[in-house]
Structures are given as C-alpha cells and as structure tokens.
Enzyme design. Structure first.
Site, mmCIF file in Angstrom:
data_model
loop_
_atom_site.group_PDB
_atom_site.id
_atom_site.type_symbol
_atom_site.label_atom_id
_atom_site.label_comp_id
_atom_site.label_asym_id
_atom_site.label_seq_id
_atom_site.Cartn_x
_atom_site.Cartn_y
_atom_site.Cartn_z
ATOM 1 N N SER A 81 -5.656 -3.142 -0.331
ATOM 2 C CA SER A 81 -4.481 -2.550 -0.960
ATOM 3 C C SER A 81 -4.289 -3.136 -2.342
ATOM 4 O O SER A 81 -4.686 -4.279 -2.613
ATOM 5 C CB SER A 81 -3.231 -2.830 -0.116
ATOM 6 O OG SER A 81 -2.047 -2.508 -0.806
ATOM 7 N N TYR A 100 2.281 -8.213 5.094
ATOM 8 C CA TYR A 100 1.304 -7.133 4.911
ATOM 9 C C TYR A 100 0.365 -7.448 3.758
ATOM 10 O O TYR A 100 -0.866 -7.317 3.883
ATOM 11 C CB TYR A 100 2.058 -5.828 4.650
ATOM 12 C CG TYR A 100 1.201 -4.667 4.203
ATOM 13 C CD1 TYR A 100 0.546 -3.864 5.124
ATOM 14 C CD2 TYR A 100 1.063 -4.361 2.845
ATOM 15 C CE1 TYR A 100 -0.232 -2.791 4.712
ATOM 16 C CE2 TYR A 100 0.287 -3.293 2.426
ATOM 17 C CZ TYR A 100 -0.356 -2.514 3.365
ATOM 18 O OH TYR A 100 -1.132 -1.460 2.953
#
Length: 291
Positions: free
Chosen positions: A183, A196
C-alpha cells in the site's frame, strides 16, 4: 461481456457506508470498474492456475477477470462474501475459464494449507499466487488499537503470506510468481491506520526477502502498492464524509479503479516482467512520487 455485471441488489451510494468488513461490492454505487472493454488478452497466462486471496471483489476481482482474459484458470480465496464470489465466478467463466471458490479465514494456517490443497486438487496445478486479502480498522488514537484488533489485522494482512507461501512452495516451479499487495501507506504512513500501515510495511520487507530466498529456484516475487482505490474495503471502513471525497487528495484528483491496479498484477505475473523480482509497482495517482 459488459464492463461491469449488473446486480439486482441493494446499493450503497457514495457518501454512505457498508456495515460489514471487508465489504460487499454488490452494495456499492458507483460500481467499481473491474474490467476494461478495450483490454484484449494475448494469452500471457495461458493455461496457468492463479490463486488470488480476496479475489471475490475489489482489486482481487479485477485481477481474476483480467487473468481469465489472459487464459488462466482462477482459484478465489475469500472470507464469506458469497454473493460477490459467485458474481466473480460467473464473470470468469464467461471468459471461458474455470473458477474455483474457496471460502475461509486466511488468518488461520490450517485453512491456508487447505486452500492451496483444494486449488491444486481442483485445477491441477499452481503457477501464480496473488496475496491480496486485507482488512483495516481506523482509530483516532493508537491507544484505541486493542490487542485483539492488532493481532487480527496482522493475521489477515501478513501472517497469511507466510502460511500460504509455506503451503504453496511444494507446488510452485521454475517460472512461477508470487505477488503481494502492499500500500502507499507503507511508504507515507496513515495517522488512523497505524496497525494496517505497519502490516503493509511488513509486506514490502517480506516481498524483498522472499524474492532473495526464492530467486535460485526460478520463482519471482514482486509487489504492488496501490493508493486510494474504489473498493468495498473503503465503504466498509470510513465514515460517509470520507467516502464521499475519497481519493480527491491525490495529484490526479480521483480514486483509482480496481482494473487500473489489476493490470500491474498481470504484468508481474507474466513473462513480460521476467527480469523483475523483489520490486514494487505504485499505481497510486502520484501520491508516492509527491511524498
């Protein structure tokens, strides 16, 4: 085959949210774009078997559809979004390829072993593994991250990579590929997605290390690090005001579509990327470049 299948289901409009993680694509409006009518497959993945975690919807669905257009059979591993999974299976089969659905929790090692076994048994082999499944839970303060949430996020987002890779290694071969999904948050950070983002940083390190470990076996390992992409994870994660403006903070001024990211995975899975391993592609609307 149309660009997106029409679903006769309740829709969630932009600015509202889904109450179920990791989200349901058939609720979303506008629907994410998972196919491209102008994309003509050239059999880059002819007769390969591709296992995709989180393949029922979002980026995973788009990967499954494009991989099918490139001649691959697909094993979709997903949690419990059965309607999304069935919709994706229907689309893949519409392109003349097999699609096997395997439901379960990738945070559980026993299930990961079973999933690989079922994929190989059902489709005959395993050539490419795409580790895409993830979950996220925004919090206002790190003190609000419970031990249970921390472990859950790490189990789904990074422990699963170890479990599935260990289970798959006996079936992979020279020319096989493993592709992870990191990400932009692994590189930029995110103030409300600390756990996360930490898992995505771990995925980047995992990718580089595994690439070094497997290169002599002829197995390439690469990663894709998307920016803000319009997927069910967004409508099931963020409040309405953030959903309504999602992606507008990128240099391109919009969220990306799953199909735009899927093309990166197809490139890394195919022989077109034969001299790449341990690398990361960044379909993020320019966010990483301008950080």
């Amino acid at each position: 085959m149309s660009q997106n299948e029409n679903n006769e289901h309740e829709e969630i409009h932009a600015g509202t949210v889904d109450d179920q993680q990791p989200g349901r694509e058939y609720y979303m409006h506008p629907s994410p774009k998972f196919d491209d009518a102008a994309y003509v497959g050239t059999r880059k993945l002819a007769d390969q078997v591709v296992l995709i975690t989180g393949g029922d919807s979002g980026i995973g669905r788009a990967i499954a559809v494009l991989a099918a257009k490139e001649g691959a059979d697909i094993a979709i591993v997903y949690l419990d979004e059965h309607q999304d999974a069935q919709d994706t299976k229907h689309i893949v089969e519409g392109y003349g390829r097999q699609c096997l659905l395997i439901a379960g929790d990738v945070g559980d090692e026993a299930f990961c072993k079973e999933a690989v076994h079922r994929a190989v048994e059902g489709l005959g082999r395993l050539d490419c593994m795409i580790l895409n499944a993830a979950e996220q839970h925004p919090v206002a303060d790190i003190a609000d991250i419970s031990a249970e949430q921390l472990e859950r996020t790490f189990r789904t987002n990074i422990f699963s990579h170890f479990y599935l890779t260990k289970a798959a290694l006996d079936h992979l071969h020279v020319g096989s590929t493993i592709i992870t999904c990191s990400s932009v948050n692994a590189y930029r950070g995110h103030d409300s997605l600390i756990d996360y983002s930490a898992t995505k940083g771990a995925i980047t390190a995992f990718t580089r290390s595994l690439a070094r470990a497997l290169v002599k076996r002829g197995i390439r390992v690469n990663s894709v690090a998307p920016g803000p992409i319009w997927t069910p994870l967004i409508t099931s994660t963020f409040p309405p005001e953030e959903v309504a403006s999602f992606g507008q903070n990128t240099p391109m001024g919009r969220a990306g579509e799953p199909v735009e990211v899927a093309k990166c995975f197809i490139f890394l899975a195919s022989h077109d990327s034969s001299y790449l391993t341990g690398q990361t592609l960044h379909p993020d609307g320019g966010m990483f470049v301008t950080s």
